[in-house]
Scaffold this motif. Structure first.
Motif, short mmCIF file in Angstrom:
data_model
loop_
_atom_site.label_atom_id
_atom_site.label_comp_id
_atom_site.label_asym_id
_atom_site.label_seq_id
_atom_site.Cartn_x
_atom_site.Cartn_y
_atom_site.Cartn_z
N ALA A 42 9.82 -27.88 -17.16
CA ALA A 42 8.99 -26.97 -16.38
C ALA A 42 9.66 -25.60 -16.23
CB ALA A 42 8.69 -27.57 -15.02
N ILE A 43 8.84 -24.58 -16.34
CA ILE A 43 9.37 -23.21 -16.28
C ILE A 43 10.07 -22.90 -14.95
CG2 ILE A 43 8.70 -20.76 -16.31
CD1 ILE A 43 6.71 -21.55 -18.58
N PRO A 44 9.53 -23.29 -13.79
CA PRO A 44 10.28 -23.01 -12.55
C PRO A 44 11.68 -23.63 -12.56
CG PRO A 44 8.02 -23.60 -12.03
CD PRO A 44 8.21 -23.87 -13.50
N ALA A 58 15.35 -21.83 -12.35
CA ALA A 58 16.30 -22.25 -11.32
C ALA A 58 17.62 -22.72 -11.91
CB ALA A 58 15.68 -23.35 -10.46
N GLU A 59 17.55 -23.49 -12.99
CA GLU A 59 18.77 -24.08 -13.55
C GLU A 59 19.50 -23.19 -14.56
OE1 GLU A 59 17.88 -28.01 -15.08
OE2 GLU A 59 16.66 -28.45 -13.30
N HIS A 60 18.75 -22.42 -15.32
CA HIS A 60 19.35 -21.65 -16.42
C HIS A 60 19.22 -20.14 -16.27
CE1 HIS A 60 19.80 -25.45 -18.56
NE2 HIS A 60 18.54 -25.70 -18.29
N GLY A 61 18.27 -19.68 -15.46
CA GLY A 61 18.06 -18.25 -15.27
C GLY A 61 17.07 -17.65 -16.26
N GLU A 62 16.66 -16.45 -15.94
CA GLU A 62 15.66 -15.78 -16.78
C GLU A 62 16.16 -15.47 -18.19
OE1 GLU A 62 12.44 -12.11 -16.77
OE2 GLU A 62 13.79 -12.31 -15.05
N PRO A 63 17.42 -15.05 -18.39
CA PRO A 63 17.85 -14.76 -19.77
C PRO A 63 17.71 -15.95 -20.72
CG PRO A 63 19.40 -13.79 -18.22
CD PRO A 63 18.45 -14.67 -17.42
N ARG A 111 15.16 -16.27 -24.00
CA ARG A 111 15.63 -16.67 -25.34
C ARG A 111 14.75 -17.80 -25.89
NH1 ARG A 111 20.75 -18.27 -24.48
NH2 ARG A 111 20.31 -20.47 -24.73
N TRP A 112 14.51 -18.80 -25.04
CA TRP A 112 13.66 -19.92 -25.46
C TRP A 112 12.23 -19.45 -25.71
CZ3 TRP A 112 15.73 -23.88 -21.35
CH2 TRP A 112 17.01 -24.32 -21.74
N GLU A 113 11.79 -18.50 -24.90
CA GLU A 113 10.45 -17.96 -25.08
C GLU A 113 10.33 -17.25 -26.43
OE1 GLU A 113 7.52 -15.63 -22.13
OE2 GLU A 113 9.33 -14.49 -22.63
N ALA A 114 11.33 -16.46 -26.79
CA ALA A 114 11.31 -15.76 -28.08
C ALA A 114 11.25 -16.76 -29.23
CB ALA A 114 12.53 -14.85 -28.22
N GLU A 115 11.95 -17.88 -29.10
CA GLU A 115 11.90 -18.93 -30.13
C GLU A 115 10.50 -19.54 -30.20
OE1 GLU A 115 15.01 -21.61 -28.91
OE2 GLU A 115 16.60 -20.16 -29.40
N ALA A 116 9.89 -19.78 -29.06
CA ALA A 116 8.54 -20.34 -29.02
C ALA A 116 7.53 -19.37 -29.64
CB ALA A 116 8.14 -20.69 -27.59
N VAL A 117 7.70 -18.09 -29.35
CA VAL A 117 6.81 -17.08 -29.93
C VAL A 117 6.96 -17.06 -31.44
CG1 VAL A 117 6.34 -14.60 -30.11
CG2 VAL A 117 6.66 -15.65 -27.85
N ASP A 118 8.20 -17.06 -31.93
CA ASP A 118 8.42 -17.08 -33.39
C ASP A 118 7.72 -18.27 -34.03
OD1 ASP A 118 9.96 -14.80 -33.34
OD2 ASP A 118 11.88 -15.86 -33.49
N ALA A 123 -1.58 -17.65 -27.10
CA ALA A 123 -1.45 -16.98 -25.81
C ALA A 123 0.03 -16.86 -25.49
CB ALA A 123 -2.15 -17.78 -24.71
N LEU A 124 0.48 -15.64 -25.27
CA LEU A 124 1.88 -15.40 -24.93
C LEU A 124 2.05 -15.31 -23.43
CD1 LEU A 124 1.75 -14.55 -27.95
CD2 LEU A 124 3.46 -12.85 -27.42
N GLY A 125 3.19 -15.79 -22.94
CA GLY A 125 3.52 -15.63 -21.53
C GLY A 125 3.52 -14.14 -21.19
N GLY A 126 3.24 -13.82 -19.94
CA GLY A 126 3.10 -12.43 -19.51
C GLY A 126 4.27 -11.53 -19.84
N GLY A 127 5.49 -12.07 -19.81
CA GLY A 127 6.67 -11.25 -20.06
C GLY A 127 7.20 -11.30 -21.48
N ALA A 128 6.57 -12.09 -22.33
CA ALA A 128 7.06 -12.26 -23.70
C ALA A 128 7.16 -10.94 -24.46
CB ALA A 128 6.18 -13.25 -24.47
#
Length: 169
Positions: free
Chosen positions: A38-40, A44-49, A53-60, A70-75
């Motif tokens: 889960a994103i929250p 909480a456990e790993h932080g936004e950075p 990074r994982w988001e960029a991999e998912a987008v690729d 559909a991309l997350g708002g901050g992607a």
């Protein structure tokens, strides 16, 4: 590709557009959650950075497939992601603060813990990037999503075959 602020309707519209076009639908947030949880909890456990990074991999991964994505708002704030989107047809979904307030009221989105004020702040920061990447734009504040989905699908059908989801490369 669907981009825009949190709660603008990217996932709901993306599913409808994909169904109309008979192509797969991918949501990068869902891809992240399937692999990392889960994103929250990620925040909480790993932080936004780490999340970014994982988001960029998912987008690729998503962009490599023929699908409505559909991309997350901050992607789009990740330079590599923004650069990849520049060569693609991109739909920007917008929504007014008044319309989004009810959608985010009980949201469990880590970057929206400040409610509508935080949402407004995020959108103000991201909107120049959204606008620079958008090929077209639809506002989801007041119109039925089914109508908007039909309009987006009609627009996609006007694209050259190599640009539209589901067509040959």
């Amino acid at each position: 590709m669907l981009i825009g602020p949190p709660a603008a309707g990217k996932t709901r519209l993306g599913k409808r557009v994909a169904r109309i076009l008979s192509v797969p639908f991918l949501d990068t947030d869902t891809l992240i959650e399937a692999e990392h949880g889960a994103i929250p909890e990620i925040f909480a456990e790993h932080g936004e950075p780490v999340f970014r990074r994982w988001e960029a991999e998912a987008v690729d991964s998503a962009l490599a497939q023929r699908a409505v994505v559909a991309l997350g708002g901050g992607a789009v704030m990740t330079p590599k992601t923004a650069e990849a989107l520049r060569a693609l047809p991109v739909v920007l979904l917008t929504i007014s603060p008044e319309a989004v307030a009810a959608r985010i009221e009980n949201a469990k989105r880590p970057l929206l813990t400040g409610g509508i004020d935080r949402w407004t702040e995020l959108v103000a920061t991201r909107m120049p990037v959204y606008e620079s990447l958008a090929t077209v734009r639809w506002d989801t504040s007041r119109r039925p999503l089914s109508q908007i989905a039909e309009e987006i699908a009609t627009w996609v059908r006007t694209l050259p075959v190599h640009e539209s989801p589901g067509g040959p490369s």
